[in-house]
Design an enzyme around this catalytic site. Structure first.
Site, PDB file in Angstrom:
ATOM      1  N   ASP A  48      53.503  30.695   8.324  1.00 49.64           N
ATOM      2  CA  ASP A  48      54.966  30.784   8.424  1.00 49.64           C
ATOM      3  C   ASP A  48      55.350  31.749   9.546  1.00 49.64           C
ATOM      4  O   ASP A  48      54.971  32.915   9.530  1.00 49.64           O
ATOM      5  CB  ASP A  48      55.528  31.293   7.088  1.00 49.64           C
ATOM      6  CG  ASP A  48      57.040  31.349   7.078  1.00 49.64           C
ATOM      7  OD1 ASP A  48      57.652  30.436   6.502  1.00 49.64           O
ATOM      8  OD2 ASP A  48      57.611  32.302   7.648  1.00 49.64           O
ATOM      9  N   TYR A  53      60.651  36.225  14.944  1.00 46.34           N
ATOM     10  CA  TYR A  53      59.505  37.137  14.783  1.00 46.34           C
ATOM     11  C   TYR A  53      58.846  37.446  16.135  1.00 46.34           C
ATOM     12  O   TYR A  53      58.051  38.364  16.253  1.00 46.34           O
ATOM     13  CB  TYR A  53      58.431  36.551  13.856  1.00 46.34           C
ATOM     14  CG  TYR A  53      58.861  36.166  12.464  1.00 46.34           C
ATOM     15  CD1 TYR A  53      60.100  36.523  11.940  1.00 46.34           C
ATOM     16  CD2 TYR A  53      58.002  35.421  11.644  1.00 46.34           C
ATOM     17  CE1 TYR A  53      60.476  36.146  10.645  1.00 46.34           C
ATOM     18  CE2 TYR A  53      58.371  35.055  10.362  1.00 46.34           C
ATOM     19  CZ  TYR A  53      59.607  35.412   9.872  1.00 46.34           C
ATOM     20  OH  TYR A  53      59.960  35.027   8.604  1.00 46.34           O
ATOM     21  N   LYS A  78      61.319  28.733  12.407  1.00 43.68           N
ATOM     22  CA  LYS A  78      62.773  28.818  12.123  1.00 43.68           C
ATOM     23  C   LYS A  78      63.485  29.203  13.410  1.00 43.68           C
ATOM     24  O   LYS A  78      62.865  29.798  14.285  1.00 43.68           O
ATOM     25  CB  LYS A  78      63.034  29.904  11.060  1.00 43.68           C
ATOM     26  CG  LYS A  78      61.966  29.993   9.987  1.00 43.68           C
ATOM     27  CD  LYS A  78      62.207  31.074   8.968  1.00 43.68           C
ATOM     28  CE  LYS A  78      60.998  31.244   8.065  1.00 43.68           C
ATOM     29  NZ  LYS A  78      59.918  32.076   8.614  1.00 43.68           N
ATOM     30  N   HIS A 111      67.292  29.515  10.225  1.00 45.09           N
ATOM     31  CA  HIS A 111      66.827  30.797   9.683  1.00 45.09           C
ATOM     32  C   HIS A 111      67.867  31.482   8.797  1.00 45.09           C
ATOM     33  O   HIS A 111      67.530  32.030   7.753  1.00 45.09           O
ATOM     34  CB  HIS A 111      66.398  31.725  10.825  1.00 45.09           C
ATOM     35  CG  HIS A 111      65.408  32.763  10.417  1.00 45.09           C
ATOM     36  ND1 HIS A 111      64.441  33.264  11.255  1.00 45.09           N
ATOM     37  CD2 HIS A 111      65.214  33.416   9.244  1.00 45.09           C
ATOM     38  CE1 HIS A 111      63.717  34.160  10.617  1.00 45.09           C
ATOM     39  NE2 HIS A 111      64.165  34.278   9.400  1.00 45.09           N
TER      40      HIS A 111
END
Ligand code: A2P
Length: 277
Positions: A48, A53, A78, A111
């Site tokens: 994931d 990120y 996302k 997200h």
């Protein structure tokens, strides 16, 4: 020693998704590359990540360095609020594919709903197009609250999955009831509380001692035993093995009820009507 790969859940469109995978926040590219290869070799099949990120390149590198075929893995990513439009979603998807060096994504999620921007319906329609084009295998949302999901549902749009903060301290009963009734799979993020005091909770410790397991395993078992998918983050191979090893014991009804009773109000919890990116 590699652990056995875990069970899957079936999304509403028939796609099989590993129930427990590796979360990668807040790893950077270099950390993610090492952790992802390690996790895959240990039996993890779901990874994931997210645009936000900033580690999709590392995740892709970790996947390429592992000995498991791409089609046996399940990759979730996302996208951020700036892509909340029909064409924006296509653009961000292709940017993620390029960073990951993959030619399809298994699950692509909005997200955060960012209701102030009021464009998540357009974003979702963009996801439906990607699904039709076969660039993604499943689509969904993250951090959507009941009203956000209901807005999609009222338009005949049903995400395959909604990924939410969910653990014994953060119960989301209203969301869970809605998702279950609509067949929207439930996946938890930050399932271990991200190093907060939950893993020191005396009730969780008593249950852990009773089963000869760790507090993290009890909390993950609480999630998977009620059908939630989840993706704990660990960069530590021993804890990766521990976290994946939660399918060979069962918590009693009484223990589940005790864990349920730990739910509380958390003023720090991010509210998707106020926060998003
Ligand atoms: P580490 O990467 O050093 O293992 P969450 O997934 O809820 O965000 O939690 C991630 C945090 O919990 C990280 O700090 C991670 O540290 C730690 N962690 C992961 N697995 C375990 C475990 N089995 N026991 C204790 N802490 C863990």
């Amino acid at each position: 020693m590699p652990v056995q790969k875990g069970p899957t859940i079936t999304l509403a469109n028939g796609v099989e998704m590993p129930q427990l995978g590796l979360g990668t926040w807040p790893m950077n590219d270099a950390e993610a590359a090492v952790a992802v290869t390690t996790a895959i070799e240990l039996g993890y099949r779901l990874i994931d990540t997210a645009e936000n990120y900033q580690n999709e390149r590392g995740v892709g590198e970790g996947i390429r360095n592992a000995s498991v075929k791409r089609e046996d893995l399940f990759v979730t990513t996302k996208f951020n609020r700036e892509w909340h439009s029909f064409n924006g979603v296509k653009e961000t998807c292709h940017a993620s594919l390029k960073r990951l060096e993959l030619d399809y994504i298994d699950l692509l999620l909005i997200h955060w709903p960012n209701p102030d921007q009021n464009q998540f319906v357009d974003a979702y329609l963009g996801l439906v197009r990607l699904l039709d084009e076969g660039v993604v295998r499943a689509i969904g949302t993250s951090n959507f609250k009941p009203a956000h999901l209901q807005r999609l549902i009222n338009l005949g749009l049903k995400p395959h999955l909604n990924q939410i903060q969910l653990d014994p301290y953060h119960r989301r009963d209203e969301l869970i009831e809605l998702q279950r009734s609509q067949g929207i799979a439930i996946q938890s993020w930050r399932p271990l509380g991200c190093g907060n005091e939950m893993l020191s909770d005396p009730t969780i410790h008593v249950i852990a001692d009773h089963h000869g397991r760790t507090p993290a395993q009890i909390v993950l078992r609480w999630a998977v035993q009620q059908g939630f998918a989840t993706a704990p983050k660990s960069a530590n191979p021993e804890r990766m093995i521990q976290n994946l090893s939660v399918f060979d014991f069962t918590l009693s009804d009484g223990e589940m009820t005790l864990l349920d009773s730990l739910g509380r109000n958390d003023p720090q919890m991010l509210d998707a009507d106020q926060f998003g990116h």
